[in-house]
Design a protein around this motif. Sequence first.
Motif, PDB file in Angstrom:
ATOM      1  N   ASP A  54      -8.136   7.498 -14.790  1.00 16.33           N
ATOM      2  CA  ASP A  54      -8.077   6.142 -14.259  1.00 16.33           C
ATOM      3  C   ASP A  54      -9.417   5.422 -14.371  1.00 16.33           C
ATOM      4  O   ASP A  54      -9.479   4.208 -14.220  1.00 16.33           O
ATOM      5  CB  ASP A  54      -7.597   6.160 -12.812  1.00 16.33           C
ATOM      6  CG  ASP A  54      -8.459   7.056 -11.932  1.00 16.33           C
ATOM      7  OD1 ASP A  54      -9.247   7.841 -12.481  1.00 16.33           O
ATOM      8  OD2 ASP A  54      -8.331   6.959 -10.691  1.00 16.33           O
ATOM      9  N   GLU A  55     -10.511   6.142 -14.665  1.00 15.43           N
ATOM     10  CA  GLU A  55     -11.826   5.528 -14.796  1.00 15.43           C
ATOM     11  C   GLU A  55     -12.110   5.050 -16.221  1.00 15.43           C
ATOM     12  O   GLU A  55     -13.049   4.308 -16.451  1.00 15.43           O
ATOM     13  CB  GLU A  55     -12.908   6.524 -14.385  1.00 15.43           C
ATOM     14  CG  GLU A  55     -12.825   6.946 -12.938  1.00 15.43           C
ATOM     15  CD  GLU A  55     -13.842   8.019 -12.604  1.00 15.43           C
ATOM     16  OE1 GLU A  55     -14.795   8.198 -13.390  1.00 15.43           O
ATOM     17  OE2 GLU A  55     -13.678   8.664 -11.570  1.00 15.43           O
ATOM     18  N   ILE A  56     -11.314   5.476 -17.185  1.00 13.49           N
ATOM     19  CA  ILE A  56     -11.526   5.125 -18.590  1.00 13.49           C
ATOM     20  C   ILE A  56     -10.782   3.837 -18.898  1.00 13.49           C
ATOM     21  O   ILE A  56      -9.681   3.599 -18.405  1.00 13.49           O
ATOM     22  CB  ILE A  56     -11.022   6.274 -19.499  1.00 13.49           C
ATOM     23  CG1 ILE A  56     -11.787   7.547 -19.193  1.00 13.49           C
ATOM     24  CG2 ILE A  56     -11.191   5.908 -20.962  1.00 13.49           C
ATOM     25  CD1 ILE A  56     -11.250   8.757 -19.908  1.00 13.49           C
ATOM     26  N   ASP A  57     -11.403   3.012 -19.737  1.00 13.04           N
ATOM     27  CA  ASP A  57     -10.776   1.766 -20.161  1.00 13.04           C
ATOM     28  C   ASP A  57      -9.447   2.079 -20.855  1.00 13.04           C
ATOM     29  O   ASP A  57      -9.375   2.913 -21.762  1.00 13.04           O
ATOM     30  CB  ASP A  57     -11.727   1.030 -21.116  1.00 13.04           C
ATOM     31  CG  ASP A  57     -11.183  -0.294 -21.580  1.00 13.04           C
ATOM     32  OD1 ASP A  57     -10.337  -0.868 -20.879  1.00 13.04           O
ATOM     33  OD2 ASP A  57     -11.627  -0.769 -22.650  1.00 13.04           O
ATOM     34  N   ALA A  58      -8.374   1.414 -20.429  1.00 17.87           N
ATOM     35  CA  ALA A  58      -7.039   1.698 -20.958  1.00 17.87           C
ATOM     36  C   ALA A  58      -6.951   1.388 -22.447  1.00 17.87           C
ATOM     37  O   ALA A  58      -6.316   2.133 -23.209  1.00 17.87           O
ATOM     38  CB  ALA A  58      -5.990   0.900 -20.190  1.00 17.87           C
ATOM     39  N   GLU A  59      -7.593   0.319 -22.892  1.00 19.07           N
ATOM     40  CA  GLU A  59      -7.549  -0.035 -24.315  1.00 19.07           C
ATOM     41  C   GLU A  59      -8.283   1.002 -25.157  1.00 19.07           C
ATOM     42  O   GLU A  59      -7.827   1.386 -26.237  1.00 19.07           O
ATOM     43  CB  GLU A  59      -8.155  -1.417 -24.524  1.00 19.07           C
ATOM     44  CG  GLU A  59      -8.046  -1.914 -25.942  1.00 19.07           C
ATOM     45  CD  GLU A  59      -8.695  -3.284 -26.119  1.00 19.07           C
ATOM     46  OE1 GLU A  59      -8.737  -3.730 -27.275  1.00 19.07           O
ATOM     47  OE2 GLU A  59      -9.148  -3.876 -25.134  1.00 19.07           O
TER      48      GLU A  59
END
Length: 148
Positions: A54-59
């Motif tokens: 959840d901390e990583i950019d989704a794109e």
Amino acid sequence: MAPDRRDGRWPNEPDEFDPVEQFEFDEPDEFSPEKRWGNPEHDLPNVPEAPQGDEIDAELQRTFWASVVLANVALGGLSLGLMLIYFRGQWTVGLGAFGVGAFALARTYLYYRQYTRERLGDEETAPSANDERDDGTESEPDADRPTS
């Protein structure tokens, strides 16, 4: 020629080699890696934790996994296609697999370029000194740079 001594040794044979006597070296009774290298749980530097999902950019995460899957399909298709053609002579299936691999490789590259353009914005689209102009002529080289 037989040994001269009664104990079965040759006359010029040296006495038995004993490293403890010669080098005055005695091995320890039990090897302890902690004594030699220390305790790794306490002595080594702390490694930072990897960020959670959840901390990583989704794109970025979507781009990464899409690139991994497409690159694997490309590698498999290209290599399998060439092997089918070379070893079995199956041109139809081999060219099909090779085509799928080539398409996946091209799509991986285009997916990466699209992501970097969106991420970097206009920084990458600025023309460099070696790029061609819109009118088809090359841009002039810098005056202070030697030409070869």
